[in-house]
Design a protein around this motif. Structure first.
Motif, PDB file in Angstrom:
ATOM      1  N   LYS A   9     -22.367  -8.344  24.748  1.00 21.57           N
ATOM      2  CA  LYS A   9     -22.915  -8.299  26.113  1.00 21.57           C
ATOM      3  C   LYS A   9     -22.994  -9.716  26.679  1.00 21.57           C
ATOM      4  O   LYS A   9     -22.639  -9.968  27.818  1.00 21.57           O
ATOM      5  N   GLY A  61     -23.211  -5.519  33.038  1.00 22.37           N
ATOM      6  CA  GLY A  61     -24.613  -5.175  33.277  1.00 22.37           C
ATOM      7  C   GLY A  61     -25.273  -6.026  34.346  1.00 22.37           C
ATOM      8  O   GLY A  61     -26.491  -6.092  34.424  1.00 22.37           O
ATOM      9  N   ARG A  64     -25.068  -2.878  39.680  1.00 20.03           N
ATOM     10  CA  ARG A  64     -25.091  -1.411  39.650  1.00 20.03           C
ATOM     11  C   ARG A  64     -24.566  -0.903  40.975  1.00 20.03           C
ATOM     12  O   ARG A  64     -24.783  -1.523  42.011  1.00 20.03           O
ATOM     13  N   SER A  77     -28.350  -6.110  38.951  1.00 21.14           N
ATOM     14  CA  SER A  77     -29.041  -5.479  37.831  1.00 21.14           C
ATOM     15  C   SER A  77     -29.507  -6.581  36.895  1.00 21.14           C
ATOM     16  O   SER A  77     -28.783  -7.555  36.654  1.00 21.14           O
ATOM     17  N   SER A  78     -30.687  -6.447  36.353  1.00 20.31           N
ATOM     18  CA  SER A  78     -31.240  -7.503  35.503  1.00 20.31           C
ATOM     19  C   SER A  78     -30.750  -7.440  34.069  1.00 20.31           C
ATOM     20  O   SER A  78     -30.958  -8.379  33.300  1.00 20.31           O
ATOM     21  N   GLU A  79     -30.082  -6.355  33.689  1.00 23.14           N
ATOM     22  CA  GLU A  79     -29.675  -6.176  32.291  1.00 23.14           C
ATOM     23  C   GLU A  79     -28.832  -7.341  31.770  1.00 23.14           C
ATOM     24  O   GLU A  79     -29.171  -7.966  30.768  1.00 23.14           O
TER      25      GLU A  79
END
Length: 117
Positions: A9, A61, A64, A77-79
């Motif tokens: 990631k 990530g 979105r 998105s904070s992911e």
């Protein structure tokens, strides 16, 4: 420190951030939702090119998309950014420890110099 992020990631986040067009898209999305058309306009790139960038950012990530009728607005998105932030925090902690050791060493050297005068 345990790793709270997946290395793959993290790789996809930094790969996404490596491209200036994707960074510009993220900067625009920081101001609020936008469609592909709205994102493409100031970038002077085609909508299909922006769609490819969005696809990569979604995979990392960092973005979105939602369905709103025929529109597909994008938002941050904070992911993905959270994974990068955790990794950078780990590095900051290491740097702080290095600085603290250096401060202690310099203080010890100053004390030694004071004692020899």
């Amino acid at each position: 420190m345990s790793l709270l992020f997946a290395p793959d990631k993290l790789d996809s986040v930094f790969a996404a951030l490596a491209d200036p067009t994707r960074r510009a898209i993220l900067a625009r999305l920081a101001r609020g939702e936008a469609t592909i058309t709205e994102l493409a306009k100031p970038l002077r790139v085609s909508q299909p090119a922006v769609s490819q960038h969005i696809k990569l950012l979604v995979g990392a990530g960092m973005v979105r998309q939602r369905v709103d009728g025929v529109r597909r607005p994008c938002r941050l998105s904070s992911e993905g950014l959270g994974a990068a932030d955790q990794w950078l925090a780990m590095l900051r902690k290491g740097l702080e420890a290095n600085y603290e050791r250096l401060d202690a060493l310099l203080s010890a050297m100053d004390a030694t110099e004071e004692g020899t005068r």
